[in-house]
Write a protein that holds these residues in place. Structure first.
Motif, PDB file in Angstrom:
ATOM      1  N   PRO A 181     -36.034  -8.669   7.627  1.00  0.00           N
ATOM      2  CA  PRO A 181     -35.744  -9.048   9.014  1.00  0.00           C
ATOM      3  C   PRO A 181     -35.415  -7.843   9.881  1.00  0.00           C
ATOM      4  O   PRO A 181     -34.787  -6.887   9.425  1.00  0.00           O
ATOM      5  CB  PRO A 181     -34.523  -9.963   8.867  1.00  0.00           C
ATOM      6  CG  PRO A 181     -33.807  -9.434   7.668  1.00  0.00           C
ATOM      7  CD  PRO A 181     -34.894  -8.942   6.728  1.00  0.00           C
ATOM      8  N   THR A 182     -35.838  -7.899  11.128  1.00  0.00           N
ATOM      9  CA  THR A 182     -35.469  -6.857  12.091  1.00  0.00           C
ATOM     10  C   THR A 182     -34.736  -7.435  13.290  1.00  0.00           C
ATOM     11  O   THR A 182     -34.248  -6.688  14.139  1.00  0.00           O
ATOM     12  CB  THR A 182     -36.722  -6.118  12.599  1.00  0.00           C
ATOM     13  OG1 THR A 182     -37.581  -7.049  13.282  1.00  0.00           O
ATOM     14  CG2 THR A 182     -37.475  -5.458  11.452  1.00  0.00           C
ATOM     15  N   GLY A 183     -34.653  -8.770  13.360  1.00  0.00           N
ATOM     16  CA  GLY A 183     -33.987  -9.407  14.492  1.00  0.00           C
ATOM     17  C   GLY A 183     -32.476  -9.326  14.393  1.00  0.00           C
ATOM     18  O   GLY A 183     -31.904  -8.904  13.383  1.00  0.00           O
ATOM     19  N   GLU A 184     -31.835  -9.760  15.460  1.00  0.00           N
ATOM     20  CA  GLU A 184     -30.374  -9.731  15.528  1.00  0.00           C
ATOM     21  C   GLU A 184     -29.756 -10.645  14.471  1.00  0.00           C
ATOM     22  O   GLU A 184     -30.242 -11.736  14.214  1.00  0.00           O
ATOM     23  CB  GLU A 184     -29.930 -10.177  16.930  1.00  0.00           C
ATOM     24  CG  GLU A 184     -28.437 -10.077  17.168  1.00  0.00           C
ATOM     25  CD  GLU A 184     -28.062 -10.476  18.583  1.00  0.00           C
ATOM     26  OE1 GLU A 184     -26.864 -10.498  18.884  1.00  0.00           O
ATOM     27  OE2 GLU A 184     -28.980 -10.770  19.379  1.00  0.00           O
ATOM     28  N   ASN A 185     -28.698 -10.165  13.828  1.00  0.00           N
ATOM     29  CA  ASN A 185     -27.985 -10.931  12.793  1.00  0.00           C
ATOM     30  C   ASN A 185     -28.899 -11.361  11.650  1.00  0.00           C
ATOM     31  O   ASN A 185     -28.735 -12.434  11.081  1.00  0.00           O
ATOM     32  CB  ASN A 185     -27.298 -12.159  13.398  1.00  0.00           C
ATOM     33  CG  ASN A 185     -26.219 -11.790  14.383  1.00  0.00           C
ATOM     34  OD1 ASN A 185     -25.512 -10.792  14.185  1.00  0.00           O
ATOM     35  ND2 ASN A 185     -26.075 -12.559  15.432  1.00  0.00           N
ATOM     36  N   GLY A 186     -29.879 -10.502  11.309  1.00  0.00           N
ATOM     37  CA  GLY A 186     -30.724 -10.806  10.173  1.00  0.00           C
ATOM     38  C   GLY A 186     -31.798 -11.831  10.435  1.00  0.00           C
ATOM     39  O   GLY A 186     -32.336 -12.434   9.501  1.00  0.00           O
ATOM     40  N   LEU A 187     -32.174 -12.060  11.710  1.00  0.00           N
ATOM     41  CA  LEU A 187     -33.194 -13.037  12.047  1.00  0.00           C
ATOM     42  C   LEU A 187     -34.586 -12.474  11.754  1.00  0.00           C
ATOM     43  O   LEU A 187     -34.914 -11.355  12.136  1.00  0.00           O
ATOM     44  CB  LEU A 187     -33.100 -13.405  13.529  1.00  0.00           C
ATOM     45  CG  LEU A 187     -34.084 -14.456  14.028  1.00  0.00           C
ATOM     46  CD1 LEU A 187     -33.704 -15.835  13.497  1.00  0.00           C
ATOM     47  CD2 LEU A 187     -34.141 -14.468  15.545  1.00  0.00           C
ATOM     48  N   ILE A 188     -35.399 -13.261  11.054  1.00  0.00           N
ATOM     49  CA  ILE A 188     -36.781 -12.883  10.778  1.00  0.00           C
ATOM     50  C   ILE A 188     -37.632 -13.273  11.982  1.00  0.00           C
ATOM     51  O   ILE A 188     -37.685 -14.437  12.371  1.00  0.00           O
ATOM     52  CB  ILE A 188     -37.307 -13.573   9.514  1.00  0.00           C
ATOM     53  CG1 ILE A 188     -36.504 -13.114   8.289  1.00  0.00           C
ATOM     54  CG2 ILE A 188     -38.789 -13.266   9.300  1.00  0.00           C
ATOM     55  CD1 ILE A 188     -36.850 -13.859   7.022  1.00  0.00           C
ATOM     56  N   THR A 189     -38.299 -12.311  12.589  1.00  0.00           N
ATOM     57  CA  THR A 189     -39.102 -12.558  13.778  1.00  0.00           C
ATOM     58  C   THR A 189     -40.570 -12.761  13.427  1.00  0.00           C
ATOM     59  O   THR A 189     -40.988 -12.527  12.295  1.00  0.00           O
ATOM     60  CB  THR A 189     -38.987 -11.380  14.757  1.00  0.00           C
ATOM     61  OG1 THR A 189     -39.594 -10.220  14.164  1.00  0.00           O
ATOM     62  CG2 THR A 189     -37.520 -11.069  15.068  1.00  0.00           C
ATOM     63  N   ARG A 190     -41.336 -13.178  14.423  1.00  0.00           N
ATOM     64  CA  ARG A 190     -42.774 -13.352  14.229  1.00  0.00           C
ATOM     65  C   ARG A 190     -43.417 -12.026  13.840  1.00  0.00           C
ATOM     66  O   ARG A 190     -44.297 -11.979  12.982  1.00  0.00           O
ATOM     67  CB  ARG A 190     -43.393 -13.899  15.514  1.00  0.00           C
ATOM     68  CG  ARG A 190     -44.864 -14.255  15.393  1.00  0.00           C
ATOM     69  CD  ARG A 190     -45.430 -14.747  16.721  1.00  0.00           C
ATOM     70  NE  ARG A 190     -46.765 -15.294  16.548  1.00  0.00           N
ATOM     71  CZ  ARG A 190     -47.042 -16.537  16.257  1.00  0.00           C
ATOM     72  NH1 ARG A 190     -46.044 -17.397  16.095  1.00  0.00           N
ATOM     73  NH2 ARG A 190     -48.288 -16.964  16.118  1.00  0.00           N
ATOM     74  N   ALA A 191     -42.969 -10.937  14.493  1.00  0.00           N
ATOM     75  CA  ALA A 191     -43.521  -9.622  14.194  1.00  0.00           C
ATOM     76  C   ALA A 191     -43.250  -9.226  12.740  1.00  0.00           C
ATOM     77  O   ALA A 191     -44.087  -8.585  12.093  1.00  0.00           O
ATOM     78  CB  ALA A 191     -42.932  -8.575  15.148  1.00  0.00           C
ATOM     79  N   ASP A 192     -42.069  -9.614  12.214  1.00  0.00           N
ATOM     80  CA  ASP A 192     -41.749  -9.308  10.815  1.00  0.00           C
ATOM     81  C   ASP A 192     -42.737  -9.991   9.871  1.00  0.00           C
ATOM     82  O   ASP A 192     -43.219  -9.396   8.904  1.00  0.00           O
ATOM     83  CB  ASP A 192     -40.320  -9.769  10.487  1.00  0.00           C
ATOM     84  CG  ASP A 192     -39.263  -9.027  11.278  1.00  0.00           C
ATOM     85  OD1 ASP A 192     -39.555  -7.895  11.711  1.00  0.00           O
ATOM     86  OD2 ASP A 192     -38.175  -9.579  11.466  1.00  0.00           O
ATOM     87  N   VAL A 193     -43.025 -11.275  10.154  1.00  0.00           N
ATOM     88  CA  VAL A 193     -43.950 -12.026   9.302  1.00  0.00           C
ATOM     89  C   VAL A 193     -45.358 -11.444   9.401  1.00  0.00           C
ATOM     90  O   VAL A 193     -46.053 -11.281   8.390  1.00  0.00           O
ATOM     91  CB  VAL A 193     -43.952 -13.515   9.697  1.00  0.00           C
ATOM     92  CG1 VAL A 193     -45.027 -14.278   8.925  1.00  0.00           C
ATOM     93  CG2 VAL A 193     -42.580 -14.134   9.426  1.00  0.00           C
TER      94      VAL A 193
END
Length: 460
Positions: A181-193
């Protein structure tokens, strides 16, 4: 001991919510404040955090069920010291019947740790759901994933992501456990996937689409089959709320709509120059942002359009601020989140706020509070290639502006016919609050700013 968690009032005063999906199953060990389910109210999809740390002993609803506020949703087996739900201290003094439906706003306990949660590691091939866990996938996974021989099953927190991102991962056959994950608070974003898919060579299934709108699993595949003549879709959630609100508005507020077609060539040229400015490369300033700025300026001159009708008090309330609603079409229906104190924002800040609002709406993460307290709204029908319309006023507001498509067409300019960028605007207003003269003057002020952006200096 076993404790039950009842569906709380989600801070909207709504009597029920539809269970979209469980993020835990019976036998799972959950931590305090871990997200356990997603529910859809009449306004938004909301993630429910767990008020207990313990083991899930029973799930009392299935995805697609409509659950009344105060009904038992889930049960936990917890230690004695964890038995009391984490609720505000004032709740202890409330009558027992009022505790049955705690308000979600403010409930919850220890603040979330800023440290990244541990990820659940899985054994390759352990189940059909882990079909992406082959050698190539493991090589593409984050470095903290253990080799297959060392993998152990640990009941820790579920990877954090939004519904459309989970859908994308499912279409690509990717286990989110393996995505960094690269989003805030460990959020997996579309870009990560997408980045993970590129590294691992994952390919979307043929039926997968590129749509960003959120479509709950319970509402998926609603199109009629080839041999069916009709499909019946339950009227729930946002769709029901929108229908009720529009009917209430149409038959309560006497609507009047006026129209104006305006040459916006100067505005489109301004936008083009701003896009070419290197100092503004990180900002997407489009026609909607300029219209929003024009609306805020025009409302200063015609505050009647920025008012509310208070029937119980017998008063007209004129607002000294602009909470600007932006209508957003999502897979769940139309929502109108608003930008707080939009009149205090610069053009660049408005553009950023609109972009963030749209992305949040498409991902289904719009908070219920963001759709309350609006004072005036804009609906951009131009993005669909439509010239204009007669929009219905958002309940509680005095007016709504429809923004049509910008069209290149012959137009009188300085005594000659020239190709110009032309747009049609329409404003619907509550005739109890706004006279025809006021509504027309407001629309002309908006049009004047778009015709000559320099007029903003006069209106500001």
């Amino acid at each position: 001991m076993t404790v039950e968690f009842r569906l709380p009032d989600l801070g909207e005063g709504l009597p029920e919510a539809e269970l979209v999906q469980w993020l835990v199953k019976e036998g799972d060990t959950v931590e305090l404040n871990q997200t356990i389910a997603e529910v859809e109210t009449a306004k938004a999809v909301v993630e429910l955090p767990s008020p207990h740390a313990g083991v899930v002993s029973a799930l009392h609803a299935q995805p697609g069920d409509v659950v009344e506020v105060g009904s038992v949703l889930i049960a936990f087996d917890v230690d004695g010291e964890e038995a009391a739900p984490a609720a505000p201290a004032a709740a202890a003094a409330e009558p027992e019947e009022e505790k049955a439906a705690p308000n979600l706003v403010g409930y919850g306990a220890a603040p979330r740790s800023s440290a990244r949660p541990q990820r659940r590691a899985r054994v390759a091939g352990a189940s059909d759901s882990s079909r992406g866990s082959d050698t190539a996938v493991l090589e593409a996974a984050p470095h903290d994933v253990l080799p297959a021989a060392e993998v152990v099953e640990t009941p820790l927190e579920r990877p954090k992501s939004t519904p459309p991102v989970r859908r994308l991962a499912k279409d690509l056959g990717i286990d989110l456990v393996l995505v960094e994950p690269t989003g805030e608070n460990g959020l997996i974003t579309r870009a990560d996937v997408e980045a993970y898919a590129q590294r691992s060579g994952a390919v979307a299934a043929p039926e997968a689409t590129e749509r960003d709108d959120i479509v709950p699993d319970s509402a998926a595949s609603l199109a009629p089959a080839a041999d069916e003549r009709e499909t019946r879709i339950p009227i729930r959630g946002v769709r029901r709320h929108t229908a009720e609100a529009m009917v209430r508005s149409a038959f309560t507020a006497p609507h009047v709509t006026t129209f104006l077609t305006v040459d916006v060539t100067a505005t489109t040229e301004l936008i083009a120059s701003l896009k070419a400015d290197r100092a503004l490369q990180g900002h997407r300033i489009g026609i909607l942002a300029v219209v929003a700025k024009a609306v805020c300026l025009a409302l200063r001159k015609t505050p009647e359009l920025n008012s509310s009708w208070d029937e119980p008090a017998g008063e007209i309330v004129q607002h000294g601020y602009v909470n600007l609603g932006i209508a957003a079409a999502t897979g769940r229906g139309l929502i109108v989140p608003n930008i707080r104190d939009a009149d205090r924002l610069t053009l660049v800040e408005l553009a950023d706020a609109i972009g963030e609002l749209a992305e949040t709406a498409r991902s289904g993460r719009t908070a219920p509070a963001d759709m309350m307290g609006g004072t005036f709204s804009i609906t951009n029908v131009g993005v669909f290639g439509v010239d204009t319309g007669t929009p219905i006023i958002n309940p509680g507001e005095a007016g709504i502006l429809a923004v049509g498509a910008v069209r290149r067409q012959p137009w009188e300019h300085r005594g000659e016919i020239a190709l110009r960028d032309v747009m049609t605007l329409s404003v619907s207003f509550d005739h109890r609050l706004v006279d025809g003269e006021q509504g027309s003057r407001f629309l002309k002020d908006v049009g004047d700013v778009l015709r000559e952006p320099g007029r903003a200096m006069l209106l500001g």
